[in-house]
Design an enzyme around this catalytic site. Structure first.
Site, mmCIF file in Angstrom:
data_model
loop_
_atom_site.group_PDB
_atom_site.id
_atom_site.type_symbol
_atom_site.label_atom_id
_atom_site.label_comp_id
_atom_site.label_asym_id
_atom_site.label_seq_id
_atom_site.Cartn_x
_atom_site.Cartn_y
_atom_site.Cartn_z
ATOM 1 N N GLY A 1 139.194 -35.669 22.944
ATOM 2 C CA GLY A 1 138.009 -35.024 23.495
ATOM 3 C C GLY A 1 138.320 -33.569 23.780
ATOM 4 O O GLY A 1 139.071 -33.271 24.706
ATOM 5 N N VAL B 1 141.651 -25.179 28.152
ATOM 6 C CA VAL B 1 143.068 -25.118 27.798
ATOM 7 C C VAL B 1 143.720 -26.498 27.821
ATOM 8 O O VAL B 1 144.589 -26.800 26.988
ATOM 9 C CB VAL B 1 143.818 -24.139 28.735
ATOM 10 N N CYS C 1 130.823 -40.539 35.004
ATOM 11 C CA CYS C 1 130.864 -39.887 33.699
ATOM 12 C C CYS C 1 132.109 -40.313 32.925
ATOM 13 O O CYS C 1 132.051 -40.572 31.722
ATOM 14 C CB CYS C 1 130.842 -38.371 33.885
ATOM 15 N N CYS D 1 129.808 -32.722 36.590
ATOM 16 C CA CYS D 1 130.342 -33.117 35.290
ATOM 17 C C CYS D 1 129.352 -32.826 34.165
ATOM 18 O O CYS D 1 128.228 -33.322 34.165
ATOM 19 C CB CYS D 1 130.668 -34.610 35.330
#
Length: 370
Positions: free
Chosen positions: A14, A19, A105, A205
């Site tokens: 994902g 970073v 989530c 989220c």
């Protein structure tokens, strides 16, 4: 290393454009995996908003995938997010609670919809940039998978992952669980990632950083009401109970109101302490350690145990909010939920938030505080 990566198959990572997920993809490629980067779009109600960073995040993720030489794909889970996460988010606020959408989530989107999609692409595993670890252990019930805290305690995200189950953990890799954030940034700089200095995402989220009151007003009808002391003294007017949470100090709008004062004329700050939905009233108290803000017990329901079975009654540690120090407690679990008794009273235990249980570094699971 706790998590031994032996089988080198296809893994879908994902990639958010940040970073952490970028370094995750690079690390797995270095370890010999066939890496596919997947960007998830999970919100599209206001794509043109100044607060929406989806386009730039997508470009960042695609650029990293191109640089490190991995396949890159895009998927839209906006419908799933709205049905499985956002609808619950609104229900909880309507009921006067303060939900944590990141927890749901993770369980419903990042490790369910995303996992299902990854399996359809022929993946053996998924991976994310979360700071946590997975450990396989042999038990009398066969091989089980434990969720562990990250080595970097300041970045540990096991609290947000406590609703994962055995099937999800068995397919999940967390390469950053053994690293500190400073090492991740160093790696990103060394391999030339353009997003090496990109700030960590915050906010709701997938919805991002935007004025919360303005955002919630679009979806939830709210009504102003009185701000009261425990004695019934009216101090002002709130903007809608959904906008306040237990222990809140800023944004109450009563900063100029004096309560009980010390001899030198100073006074303790006001804190949000209770919500009366029936009368649409917000109760506030004076002082950080007011009795209304302290709890030595809690009840949780809608429980998930990572192992699939409740732990035995006894002594453990718990967190009732992210970044909180582990608090020693006694657990009593039943079919409907669990009760925790704390050795030391906990501050602002908030209905709707998650109570997450630990045995050392092992995250056992948790439930929603009622």
């Amino acid at each position: 290393m706790v998590q031994t990566l032996q089988k080198k198959g296809r893994v879908v990572v994902g990639m958010s454009g940040g970073v952490d997920s970028s370094v995750t993809a690079w690390l797995l490629k270095q370890q010999g995996y066939e890496v596919v980067g997947l960007f998830m779009k999970n919100w599209e109600d206001d794509d043109d908003s100044e607060y929406c960073s989806t386009r730039q995040d997508l470009l960042d993720a695609a650029s990293v995938a191109d640089l490190i030489g991995v396949e890159f794909e895009y998927v839209n889970f906006a419908s799933e997010y709205k049905d499985r996460v956002f609808a619950d988010f609104l229900r909880e606020y309507s009921a006067g609670r303060t939900p944590n959408p990141d927890v749901l989530c993770n369980a419903e989107i990042k490790f369910k919809a995303f996992l299902d999609h990854a399996m359809s692409l022929g993946a053996e595993h998924i991976a994310t940039g979360h700071y946590a670890r997975v450990r396989a252990v042999d038990t009398a019930r066969g091989q089980r998978f434990q969720l562990l805290k990250a080595l970097d305690a300041s970045k540990d995200q096991s609290y947000f992952l406590h609703r994962l189950n055995q099937a999800q953990l068995s397919r999940t890799l967390f390469p950053l669980g053994e690293l500190h954030k400073t090492e991740v940034r160093r790696i990103a700089h060394e391999i030339g990632l353009h997003n090496a200095a990109k700030k960590d995402s915050t906010g709701i989220c997938f919805i991002g950083e935007r004025p919360f009151r303005e955002f919630l007003n679009r979806y939830l009808p709210t009504a102003p009401g009185p701000i009261l002391t425990p004695e019934g003294r009216r101090l002002g007017q709130h903007h809608g109970l959904a906008f306040y949470t237990l222990g809140q100090r800023k944004g109450l709008g009563i900063g100029g109101v004096k309560g009980q004062q010390r001899e030198d004329g100073t006074a303790d700050a006001w804190y949000s302490a209770r919500k009366d939905l029936k009368n649409n009233a917000l109760y506030v108290v004076q002082g950080h350690d007011h009795p209304w803000l302290l709890s030595d017990t809690l009840r949780a329901q809608d429980v998930n145990w990572v192992d699939g079975e409740a732990p035995a009654a006894g002594a453990y540690a718990a967190k009732t909010r992210y970044r909180q120090a582990d608090a020693p407690c006694e657990l009593r679990a039943d079919e409907a939920g669990f009760d925790l008794s704390f050795a030391q009273a906990q501050w602002a235990v908030t209905p709707g938030q998650s109570a997450v249980l630990y045995d050392g570094d092992v995250c056992l699971g948790g439930g929603i505080i009622i």
